[in-house]
Design a protein around this motif. Structure first.
Motif, PDB file in Angstrom:
ATOM      1  N   SER A   1      20.359   8.601   0.114  1.00 41.59           N
ATOM      2  CA  SER A   1      19.218   7.771  -0.285  1.00 41.59           C
ATOM      3  C   SER A   1      17.937   8.119   0.464  1.00 41.59           C
ATOM      4  O   SER A   1      17.973   8.596   1.597  1.00 41.59           O
ATOM      5  N   TYR A   2      16.812   7.873  -0.177  1.00 43.74           N
ATOM      6  CA  TYR A   2      15.520   7.935   0.505  1.00 43.74           C
ATOM      7  C   TYR A   2      14.694   6.721   0.102  1.00 43.74           C
ATOM      8  O   TYR A   2      14.417   6.522  -1.081  1.00 43.74           O
ATOM      9  N   HIS A   3      14.310   5.908   1.079  1.00 35.45           N
ATOM     10  CA  HIS A   3      13.511   4.719   0.766  1.00 35.45           C
ATOM     11  C   HIS A   3      12.247   4.627   1.596  1.00 35.45           C
ATOM     12  O   HIS A   3      11.535   3.618   1.518  1.00 35.45           O
ATOM     13  N   GLY A   4      11.956   5.645   2.406  1.00 33.82           N
ATOM     14  CA  GLY A   4      10.747   5.612   3.220  1.00 33.82           C
ATOM     15  C   GLY A   4      11.094   5.610   4.699  1.00 33.82           C
ATOM     16  O   GLY A   4      12.274   5.574   5.075  1.00 33.82           O
ATOM     17  N   LYS A   5      10.061   5.631   5.550  1.00 31.11           N
ATOM     18  CA  LYS A   5      10.296   5.880   6.969  1.00 31.11           C
ATOM     19  C   LYS A   5       9.817   4.784   7.921  1.00 31.11           C
ATOM     20  O   LYS A   5       9.861   4.967   9.136  1.00 31.11           O
TER      21      LYS A   5
ATOM     22  N   ASN B   1       0.779  -1.242   0.000  1.00 28.47           N
ATOM     23  CA  ASN B   1       0.000   0.000   0.000  1.00 28.47           C
ATOM     24  C   ASN B   1       0.809   1.290   0.000  1.00 28.47           C
ATOM     25  O   ASN B   1       0.239   2.377   0.081  1.00 28.47           O
ATOM     26  N   SER B   2       2.126   1.180  -0.055  1.00 32.17           N
ATOM     27  CA  SER B   2       2.945   2.400  -0.039  1.00 32.17           C
ATOM     28  C   SER B   2       4.353   2.082  -0.524  1.00 32.17           C
ATOM     29  O   SER B   2       4.725   0.913  -0.671  1.00 32.17           O
ATOM     30  N   GLY B   3       5.116   3.152  -0.717  1.00 32.56           N
ATOM     31  CA  GLY B   3       6.500   2.988  -1.144  1.00 32.56           C
ATOM     32  C   GLY B   3       7.338   2.279  -0.096  1.00 32.56           C
ATOM     33  O   GLY B   3       8.095   1.352  -0.401  1.00 32.56           O
TER      34      GLY B   3
ATOM     35  N   PHE C   1      16.468  -1.933  -7.280  1.00 34.03           N
ATOM     36  CA  PHE C   1      16.261  -0.565  -7.762  1.00 34.03           C
ATOM     37  C   PHE C   1      14.986  -0.014  -7.138  1.00 34.03           C
ATOM     38  O   PHE C   1      13.905  -0.598  -7.300  1.00 34.03           O
ATOM     39  N   ASP C   2      15.122   1.090  -6.433  1.00 32.89           N
ATOM     40  CA  ASP C   2      13.949   1.801  -5.931  1.00 32.89           C
ATOM     41  C   ASP C   2      13.536   2.814  -6.999  1.00 32.89           C
ATOM     42  O   ASP C   2      14.139   3.871  -7.136  1.00 32.89           O
ATOM     43  N   GLU C   3      12.511   2.437  -7.783  1.00 33.40           N
ATOM     44  CA  GLU C   3      12.008   3.302  -8.865  1.00 33.40           C
ATOM     45  C   GLU C   3      10.724   3.997  -8.438  1.00 33.40           C
ATOM     46  O   GLU C   3       9.902   4.381  -9.275  1.00 33.40           O
TER      47      GLU C   3
HETATM   48  C1  LIG Z   1       8.444   8.486  -1.877  1.00 35.02           C
HETATM   49  C2  LIG Z   1       9.544   7.502  -1.882  1.00 35.02           C
HETATM   50  C3  LIG Z   1       9.561   6.377  -1.026  1.00 35.02           C
HETATM   51  C4  LIG Z   1       8.545   6.175   0.077  1.00 35.02           C
HETATM   52  O1  LIG Z   1       7.252   6.068  -0.364  1.00 35.02           O
HETATM   53  P1  LIG Z   1       6.042   6.224   0.703  1.00 35.02           P
HETATM   54  O2  LIG Z   1       4.829   5.884  -0.089  1.00 35.02           O
HETATM   55  O3  LIG Z   1       6.075   7.635   1.204  1.00 35.02           O
HETATM   56  O4  LIG Z   1       6.304   5.264   1.804  1.00 35.02           O
HETATM   57  C5  LIG Z   1      10.579   5.463  -1.161  1.00 35.02           C
HETATM   58  N1  LIG Z   1      11.542   5.628  -2.100  1.00 35.02           N
HETATM   59  C6  LIG Z   1      11.566   6.690  -2.930  1.00 35.02           C
HETATM   60  C7  LIG Z   1      12.643   6.796  -3.951  1.00 35.02           C
HETATM   61  C8  LIG Z   1      10.580   7.668  -2.844  1.00 35.02           C
HETATM   62  O5  LIG Z   1      10.636   8.737  -3.646  1.00 35.02           O
END
Ligand SMILES: *Cc1c(COP(=O)(O)O)cnc(C)c1O
Length: 398
Positions: free
Chosen positions: A133-137, A105-107, A218-220
């Motif tokens: 990097s950003y992969h979520g919280k 349901n989410s990234g 890969f986080d796309e």
């Molecule tokens: C937005 C984002 C996430 C997290 O997605 P959420 O739906 O907010 O949990 C993870 N990785 C990348 C590259 C993002 O841009």
């Protein structure tokens, strides 16, 4: 609702974790949103990159309405046609090496699945992620997210995570060992200010992973679905990952996370290893099928490439004229303008002039408009930017 002070209610009742823009949106259509006074905004924030096919895309709305009146809830322990149709559709648009899909349901959840399945498949404990990097919280995704600002209050996070400088393959080579289960990377970094790695880098990442039997994730989530001017940002380098994370705009505005992987990798999950109550619900699946169809039918990938070129050449022109611009970069409609000072006043000025923008850190403007924009919207964005940047420059230097 008429007399309710929405801003006060949200400020008082919502967890205080969002940097708020002083704007109350109640309606959207394609690349336009309206506030409650009826003022119109050109949305180049694009719902943080979610509004890929535009706000309230008519084909998505139609699919949602039809599915909503038929069936919204169907746990993955039962079969459902909308889900099966989506599974085929998503596997059609990812590299052919991908064979199985996990729905959430989410990234952040798409990332959680990727990390867990990588551990399960390889039996290895360590994960290498990138600086910036950003992969979520959520805890797993946060463990792979670099920014200390997001992490420090929540330590200890998961063990086994380490970070190497983004776009530096020799540092990566030193850090990836036979204990490394996966390397997780954004093919274009979003949150940290739209960083496109140099030519050849992702191929080196692939080679290093292959040498050590390490999986490549890969986080796309931000860069995918046409955003970068190719369907997947990874296509610019021709590198095929082992696992891909997709979310944000995949279901046209309905929350959805998707993890796809090679069949043999996903098959290492056994019954009950990883599940989600709402993951794969028919409503999200129907919306996602309509979204993918729309992207393909309208050739939004090509449009993103074309409009991205126009926008970024406008940015280059502007950066020659304005010394307060430090850099302009990005690919397709994932672009950034880095300034020499804080962008907040500029964001607020643009807002007043009817342009909704996003920031990355203190001094970077980020552009994630719907992929449906045309020449008129690019022109309007550039005009407003020129006005607010000139005004800011005058205020600072004259
Ligand atoms: C937005 C984002 C996430 C997290 O997605 P959420 O739906 O907010 O949990 C993870 N990785 C990348 C590259 C993002 O841009």
């Amino acid at each position: 609702m008429n007399e309710m002070d929405v801003q006060n209610v949200e400020d008082g009742l919502l967890a205080p974790v969002y940097q708020k823009f002083p704007i109350e949106i109640f309606k959207g259509k394609d690349f336009t949103v309206w506030d409650k006074s009826g003022k119109e905004y050109l949305d180049f924030m694009g719902g943080y990159g979610v509004a890929i096919v535009g706000h309230c895309n008519p084909s998505v709305v139609k699919a949602i309405n039809e599915q909503a009146s038929k069936l919204m809830i169907c746990h993955c322990s039962m079969y459902n046609d909308a889900r099966a149709i989506f599974l085929r559709k998503i596997l059609d648009v990812v590299p052919s090496q991908m064979g199985r899909v996990y729905l959430s349901n989410s990234g952040a959840e798409a990332v959680e699945c990727a990390l867990k399945v990588a551990k399960k498949y390889t039996g290895r404990k360590n994960i290498v992620a990138m600086t910036g990097s950003y992969h979520g919280k959520t805890f797993g995704a946060l463990s792979a997210t670099w920014n200390p600002k997001y992490r420090s209050s929540f330590e200890p996070l998961l063990p086994g995570f380490s970070f190497v400088p983004y776009a530096d393959s020799s540092e990566l080579e030193k850090s990836v060992t036979e204990e490394t289960g996966a390397v997780i990377i954004e093919p274009i970094q979003g949150e940290s200010g739209v960083l496109v790695p140099p030519e050849g880098y992702l191929r080196e990442v692939r080679r290093i992973c292959d040498d050590k039997g390490t999986l490549l994730i890969f986080d796309e989530i931000q860069s995918g679905l046409g955003r970068s001017g190719r369907f997947w940002a990874s296509e610019h380098s021709g590198v095929i990952p082992d696992i891909m994370c997709i979310a944000k705009g995949i279901a046209g505005g309905v929350p959805m996370g998707v993890t796809v992987a090679r069949d043999d990798i996903m098959a290492s999950f056994k019954l009950g290893d990883h599940t989600s109550t709402n993951g794969g619900n028919p409503l999200a699946c129907a919306a996602a099928t309509a979204t993918l169809d729309f992207i393909v039918e309208k050739d939004l990938v090509n449009n993103a490439a074309k409009m991205g070129k126009l926008l970024s050449s406008g940015f280059s022109d502007m950066s020659k004229e304005h010394r307060i611009i430090r850099d302009s970069r990005g690919q397709g409609l994932m672009l950034a303008l880095e300034l020499r000072f804080e962008v907040k006043p500029l964001l607020m000025d643009a807002l007043k002039k009817g342009l909704l923008l996003l920031y990355s850190g203190r001094n970077i403007l980020r552009f994630l408009p719907p992929l449906t924009i045309g020449l008129a919207q690019v022109t309007q964005c550039l005009e407003i930017l020129e006005e607010v940047i000139s005004a800011e420059e005058k205020a600072r230097f004259n």
